[in-house]
Design an enzyme around this catalytic site. Structure first.
Site, mmCIF file in Angstrom:
data_model
loop_
_atom_site.group_PDB
_atom_site.id
_atom_site.type_symbol
_atom_site.label_atom_id
_atom_site.label_comp_id
_atom_site.label_asym_id
_atom_site.label_seq_id
_atom_site.Cartn_x
_atom_site.Cartn_y
_atom_site.Cartn_z
ATOM 1 N N ARG A 224 11.842 1.712 -1.265
ATOM 2 C CA ARG A 224 10.687 2.420 -2.684
ATOM 3 C C ARG A 224 10.149 4.115 -1.099
ATOM 4 O O ARG A 224 10.610 3.492 -0.071
ATOM 5 C CB ARG A 224 9.539 1.708 -2.727
ATOM 6 C CG ARG A 224 10.588 -0.092 -3.830
ATOM 7 C CD ARG A 224 10.370 1.322 -4.631
ATOM 8 N NE ARG A 224 10.697 0.545 -5.949
ATOM 9 C CZ ARG A 224 11.472 -0.232 -6.492
ATOM 10 N NH1 ARG A 224 13.049 0.594 -6.531
ATOM 11 N NH2 ARG A 224 11.336 -0.617 -7.280
ATOM 12 N N HIS A 272 16.534 8.167 -7.811
ATOM 13 C CA HIS A 272 16.835 7.455 -7.990
ATOM 14 C C HIS A 272 17.519 6.663 -8.871
ATOM 15 O O HIS A 272 17.810 5.608 -9.964
ATOM 16 C CB HIS A 272 15.340 6.362 -8.900
ATOM 17 C CG HIS A 272 14.861 5.339 -8.147
ATOM 18 N ND1 HIS A 272 13.588 4.829 -8.374
ATOM 19 C CD2 HIS A 272 15.276 4.062 -8.267
ATOM 20 C CE1 HIS A 272 13.054 3.838 -7.427
ATOM 21 N NE2 HIS A 272 14.505 3.181 -7.886
HETATM 22 C C1 GLV Z 1 15.099 -0.378 -9.354
HETATM 23 O O1 GLV Z 1 14.652 0.595 -8.087
HETATM 24 C C2 GLV Z 1 14.639 -1.592 -9.910
HETATM 25 O O2 GLV Z 1 13.960 -2.535 -9.083
HETATM 26 O O3 GLV Z 1 15.260 -2.052 -11.053
#
Ligand code: GLV
Length: 309
Positions: A224, A272
């Site tokens: 993160r 992401h």
């Molecule tokens: C992505 O980062 C998730 O938490 O699925």
């Protein structure tokens, strides 16, 4: 009738609905904001739950995250005894294994350097090292970390793992706790961060940690954004302590325009996408978990509220 309420991307929700209709027609599967009778809602799968969850759904029995992480939940708004479950399903795991295989092989075979050389019209072979000579270290030994390690071990990399508590993984030197972190870092050429975001991992990837890596190490960050101290990474890239960074997460997301990471020659950025919940396999895994819950068995991915993961 039991209502299972889904509150996440509605298009993907339709695919969940198909699986529920086929496998569990007795469950009233609903997609937010079509909640039906709130008193019937026993299960909620959400990326971000509604703020008034406790009063709105008085009979809610389990909250599921529609993603692998639960750090987007504000736990202070959730009833203290409500079980919270993160998403563990084969689609997320396989996606992460693919991304990581690509990133680690790309770094291992010096592809970033070759891309730079090509841009300069430079034909310059670098020494080719074997996978066995490349030491990969994975921070975080949950279901994703373990699957990634199994793949990297299979490719012949010299693999280690680190986590807060003790784990065992075939073919991997496992390290546990703060005392074993320095030894893990000292032997890691490619550092992979797959840690959950908690109070103890916020700012974890900082100058002190980077200083313990071998000179010229690489970082692959798929945890993160807030786990990284950005200025410390830029310094480590500047000094050569870190040679390359591959990043799939930033803080905030999307990364702000004009941010140094966009154009840094030694940073590869993805938005992401390392891994995503796959609706069909997620719905199947969810139904398996509901069966466990109804049978009084432990659910896969049940989080420890004290640890935050
Ligand atoms: C992505 O980062 C998730 O938490 O699925």
């Amino acid at each position: 009738m039991t209502t299972f309420l889904y509150k996440s991307d509605p298009a993907r929700g339709q695919l969940w609905a198909d699986v529920f209709r086929r496998r569990a027609p007795e469950i009233d599967f609903r997609i937010w904001p079509d909640v039906g009778d709130p008193a019937q809602v026993r299960f909620l799968a959400a990326w971000v739950p509604p703020d008034d969850i406790a009063t709105r759904f008085p009979n809610l029995e389990v909250l599921f995250s529609s993603g692998a992480g639960v750090d987007q939940f504000d736990f202070s708004m959730l009833p203290a005894t409500l079980p919270v479950v993160r998403m563990v399903e084969p689609g997320i795991v396989n996606g992460m294994v693919e991304y990581m295989t690509h990133a680690v092989l790309d770094l291992h075979r010096d592809m970033a350097q070759y891309r730079r050389q090509q841009a300069q019209g430079l034909w310059k072979p670098l020494p080719v090292r074997t996978a066995g000579e490349r030491r990969v270290g994975v921070l975080g030994l949950g279901s994703l970390g373990k699957a990634v390690l199994a793949q990297l071990v299979g490719l012949g990399f010299d693999c280690a793992g680190w986590s807060r508590s003790r784990h065992e993984v075939d073919g991997v030197q496992c390290h546990a706790g703060t005392e074993e972190l320095p030894a893990f870092l000292a032997r890691t050429d490619i550092l992979v961060c797959l840690l959950p975001l908690t109070d103890s991992t916020r700012g974890f990837l900082d100058a002190k940690l980077f200083a313990q890596l071998p000179e010229g190490a690489a970082l692959v960050h798929v945890g993160r954004g807030p786990q990284l101290v950005e200025a410390d990474l830029l310094d480590a890239l500047e000094s050569g302590r870190i040679a390359e960074a591959v990043m799939d997460v930033t803080d905030p997301e999307p990364l702000t325009s004009g941010h140094a990471f966009w154009t840094h020659p030694r940073i590869q950025l993805t938005p992401h996408i390392a891994s995503m919940t796959q609706p069909l396999s997620a719905a199947e895994a969810m139904l398996d978990n509901l069966a466990r819950f109804d049978a009084g068995e432990p659910m896969v991915g049940l989080i420890d509220r004290k640890l935050g993961y």
